[in-house]
Write a protein that holds these residues in place. Structure first.
Motif, PDB file in Angstrom:
ATOM      1  N   GLN A 146       4.821  -0.334   3.775  1.00  0.00           N
ATOM      2  CA  GLN A 146       4.655   0.873   2.969  1.00  0.00           C
ATOM      3  C   GLN A 146       3.631   0.656   1.857  1.00  0.00           C
ATOM      4  O   GLN A 146       2.733   1.486   1.658  1.00  0.00           O
ATOM      5  CB  GLN A 146       6.001   1.295   2.359  1.00  0.00           C
ATOM      6  N   ARG A 147       3.750  -0.481   1.159  1.00  0.00           N
ATOM      7  CA  ARG A 147       2.828  -0.747   0.057  1.00  0.00           C
ATOM      8  C   ARG A 147       1.412  -1.017   0.553  1.00  0.00           C
ATOM      9  O   ARG A 147       0.435  -0.638  -0.091  1.00  0.00           O
ATOM     10  CB  ARG A 147       3.327  -1.940  -0.772  1.00  0.00           C
ATOM     11  N   SER A 148       1.271  -1.677   1.698  1.00  0.00           N
ATOM     12  CA  SER A 148      -0.078  -1.929   2.213  1.00  0.00           C
ATOM     13  C   SER A 148      -0.742  -0.635   2.672  1.00  0.00           C
ATOM     14  O   SER A 148      -1.949  -0.439   2.479  1.00  0.00           O
ATOM     15  CB  SER A 148      -0.041  -2.945   3.358  1.00  0.00           C
ATOM     16  N   ASN A 149       0.039   0.282   3.266  1.00  0.00           N
ATOM     17  CA  ASN A 149      -0.516   1.590   3.633  1.00  0.00           C
ATOM     18  C   ASN A 149      -0.935   2.371   2.393  1.00  0.00           C
ATOM     19  O   ASN A 149      -1.977   3.044   2.376  1.00  0.00           O
ATOM     20  CB  ASN A 149       0.498   2.387   4.444  1.00  0.00           C
ATOM     21  N   GLU A 150      -0.128   2.269   1.340  1.00  0.00           N
ATOM     22  CA  GLU A 150      -0.465   2.943   0.087  1.00  0.00           C
ATOM     23  C   GLU A 150      -1.747   2.365  -0.501  1.00  0.00           C
ATOM     24  O   GLU A 150      -2.569   3.104  -1.061  1.00  0.00           O
ATOM     25  CB  GLU A 150       0.687   2.797  -0.917  1.00  0.00           C
ATOM     26  N   PHE A 151      -1.906   1.078  -0.357  1.00  0.00           N
ATOM     27  CA  PHE A 151      -3.116   0.440  -0.864  1.00  0.00           C
ATOM     28  C   PHE A 151      -4.360   0.955  -0.121  1.00  0.00           C
ATOM     29  O   PHE A 151      -5.384   1.268  -0.741  1.00  0.00           O
ATOM     30  CB  PHE A 151      -3.011  -1.074  -0.705  1.00  0.00           C
ATOM     31  N   VAL A 152      -4.279   1.022   1.204  1.00  0.00           N
ATOM     32  CA  VAL A 152      -5.418   1.517   1.982  1.00  0.00           C
ATOM     33  C   VAL A 152      -5.726   2.961   1.606  1.00  0.00           C
ATOM     34  O   VAL A 152      -6.900   3.341   1.437  1.00  0.00           O
ATOM     35  CB  VAL A 152      -5.143   1.387   3.492  1.00  0.00           C
ATOM     36  N   ASP A 153      -4.687   3.801   1.455  1.00  0.00           N
ATOM     37  CA  ASP A 153      -4.903   5.200   1.054  1.00  0.00           C
ATOM     38  C   ASP A 153      -5.566   5.271  -0.318  1.00  0.00           C
ATOM     39  O   ASP A 153      -6.491   6.064  -0.534  1.00  0.00           O
ATOM     40  CB  ASP A 153      -3.566   5.946   1.020  1.00  0.00           C
ATOM     41  N   LEU A 154      -5.090   4.425  -1.250  1.00  0.00           N
ATOM     42  CA  LEU A 154      -5.663   4.418  -2.599  1.00  0.00           C
ATOM     43  C   LEU A 154      -7.132   4.006  -2.564  1.00  0.00           C
ATOM     44  O   LEU A 154      -7.970   4.599  -3.256  1.00  0.00           O
ATOM     45  CB  LEU A 154      -4.869   3.452  -3.484  1.00  0.00           C
ATOM     46  N   PHE A 155      -7.435   3.035  -1.758  1.00  0.00           N
ATOM     47  CA  PHE A 155      -8.818   2.575  -1.651  1.00  0.00           C
ATOM     48  C   PHE A 155      -9.738   3.706  -1.207  1.00  0.00           C
ATOM     49  O   PHE A 155     -10.801   3.938  -1.805  1.00  0.00           O
ATOM     50  CB  PHE A 155      -8.900   1.406  -0.671  1.00  0.00           C
TER      51      PHE A 155
END
Length: 560
Positions: A146-155
């Motif tokens: 979940q956090r890694s997907n959020e990171f990619v979206d934020l990027f």
């Protein structure tokens, strides 16, 4: 944030993350609850994304936070903990400079136990019109999908807010997001719940996904890669795998060197030792190479007793003819050739002889070769060779003859109750301005070389002072040094001898003779700031695979 800044920051980051860990290994000499001594996972799982023809792959196999936590909890005995922590923080901050990203907030929550970077190809689009486009691929494992997907979206939200035009693509069940323009593009993909991929072009990501779905294309299924892993034993926290011919082309070497003609791949594994860092290497021969050579040294090299503890660089072993063969087969543009031949060239200039032909040719037993630093002049050399019946006397007589042919005189005197022979050159010295005899010219004998026979050993030095230290060395020799003994204790026996460097003493010499050392120091600052000494040894060739180990002793207070 520039589109290419993030990718290149992370690409550079994985190359130094191993060094971040290395900078903290010094504190791991005390017991740590994290048990990093057992290493990380056995092999890089990301290798399945990397193509067989990749020039290089570098993997960190343990979470970098575990390394930091390890030395934060360990007992600090050096007094330099604060300085080194600052250095490591500076490295991490510099990697994410100009990316608008924060490691602790954006990356740390999801980053798993593996980070892999690879140069996947020399030209990913195979188009000559735009030059060679290197394929660059970064793969990180996620411990929190979940956090890694959020990171990619934020990027990508940040990219879009800065005006970047995003493109979306479904490729074989994987969602690709990327930007393309005149400047370098950047692309990302999340594969399953575990892998986060970034590349410098969507073509690189598509190829990575193909490698997974067609395993015969991937590095993980390559027989040469699998063989290399078989020859790397024990625990490891990092692994580097190199395709030597392709790396040579990547670095701009268009012609084959003697190394790439003889060897195909190189694997380097890093593991932790309570005194520092141990690198294990496996150098695999080209197809058809099945050479097997057993190591030649099974006990301490006695010739080392004549090298003083203050020696900067030392090499010791047996069968010097192997070194002679190695140095003579290297091409002049090889770094290895510089490392071997440049010191010999300096010695030959000072002695006026062909060292390999006139000395090495008759040395059949033990040898020790050392560079002794001098503050007031060039370093001195000490060379110790075990005498062999019939050959040593003839060899020494030949040296005297060569010296005389060079216009040198052979004279004898006594030093430390031992008969000593010196090769000297008479030179004229003009009178000084203060001299009362303005027209007088005096002669001065300049020592070119000194030799002595002590027991079963022949000793050669470049000065009388060096010979004096060699004769006194058995009382306080390198062989008796706690520092040297700790270094060799971490290397296996039998082996083919040792190459030892006291870093503080040898650093100026190496930087002068090998400019590439400065470049390595720049990128590996956390390691070199803690480096006390290093020792290299090879331990034989088995079925075409030459294995060796390098021990980096860390911590400025460890010298014994």
């Amino acid at each position: 944030m520039k589109q290419r800044s993030f990718f290149y920051a992370l690409a550079a980051g994985v190359l130094v993350l191993l060094l971040i860990g290395a900078g903290g290994f010094y504190w791991l000499r005390s017991p740590s609850p994290l048990a990093l001594m057992s290493g990380g996972q056995m092999t890089p799982s990301a290798a399945m994304f990397v193509p067989k023809q990749a020039p290089v792959m570098v993997s960190l196999l343990v979470n970098p936070d575990r390394l930091e936590e390890g030395f934060r909890q360990a007992v600090d005995r050096s007094g330099n903990r604060g300085r080194s922590r600052v250095e490591l923080d500076q490295v991490k901050q510099s990697l994410l400079a100009n990316t608008d990203l924060d490691y602790q907030k954006d990356i740390q929550p999801w980053l798993g136990d593996e980070i892999t970077f690879s140069v996947t190809s020399l030209d990913f689009d195979r188009t000559s019109q735009n030059g060679e486009q290197r394929g660059l691929l970064l793969i990180a494992t996620s411990k929190n999908p979940q956090r890694s997907n959020e990171f990619v979206d934020l990027f990508w939200q940040k990219q879009s807010s800065e005006g970047a035009s995003l493109e979306f693509e479904q490729y074989k069940g994987v969602k690709l997001i990327y930007t393309q323009g005149k400047e370098k593009s950047v692309a990302s993909a999340v594969v399953g719940d575990r892998f986060v991929l970034f590349a410098n072009n969507p073509k690189v990501l598509r190829a990575a996904i193909n490698n997974v779905q067609a395993p015969d294309l991937s590095l993980s299924e390559d027989p040469a890669y699998q063989k290399a892993l078989e020859n790397i034993t024990g625990s490891k926290i990092g692994l580097t795998y190199v395709n030597l011919p392709r790396l040579a082309k990547l670095l701009g070497n268009k012609s084959e060197s003697s190394i790439t003609q003889k060897y195909e791949t190189l694997a380097i594994a890093l593991e932790i030792n309570r005194q520092g860092l141990l690198a294990q290497t496996a150098l695999q021969g080209t197809a058809g190479s099945d050479t097997t050579m057993a190591p030649t040294v099974s006990q301490a090299v006695g010739a080392l007793q004549y090298l003083p503890e203050q020696i900067a660089i030392a090499a010791a072993g047996t069968h010097l003819d192997q070194w002679r063969e190695l140095s003579s087969t290297q091409k002049s543009d090889d770094t290895l050739s510089q490392l071997i031949n440049q010191p010999l060239a300096d010695l030959q200039t000072r002695w006026g002889i062909d060292v390999k032909q006139d000395i090495f040719s008759w040395v059949q037993g033990e040898y020790a070769l050392g560079i002794l630093p001098r503050s007031d002049r060039n370093p001195d050399w000490i060379f110790v060779a075990e005498s062999a019946e019939n050959t040593a006397e003839a060899g020494i007589n030949h040296l005297d003859d060569v010296a005389k042919q060079q216009g040198l005189s052979v004279s004898s005197f006594t030093l430390e109750n031992h008969p000593i022979f010196a090769w000297t050159k008479l030179t004229t010295v003009p009178p000084s301005k203060e001299s009362k005899e303005q027209n007088s010219v005096r002669l001065e004998a300049k020592v070119q070389g000194v030799r002595a026979s002590i027991g079963k050993y022949e000793i050669f030095t470049t000065s009388i002072e060096a010979m004096d230290q060699a004769l006194k060395a058995p009382e306080n020799s390198l062989l008796k040094s706690d520092n040297f003994q700790t270094n060799i204790a971490s290397l296996p026996q039998p082996n083919n001898g040792y190459l030892y460097l006291d870093w503080a003493s040898s650093q100026p010499i190496l930087e002068r003779q090998l400019p590439i050392v400065r470049v390595v120091e720049l990128f590996a600052k956390p390691l070199f700031n803690q480096l006390n000494s290093l020792t290299f040894s090879s331990y034989g060739t088995d079925a075409g695979v030459q294995r060796s180990k390098v021990f980096f002793r860390l911590g400025a207070d460890t010298k014994g």
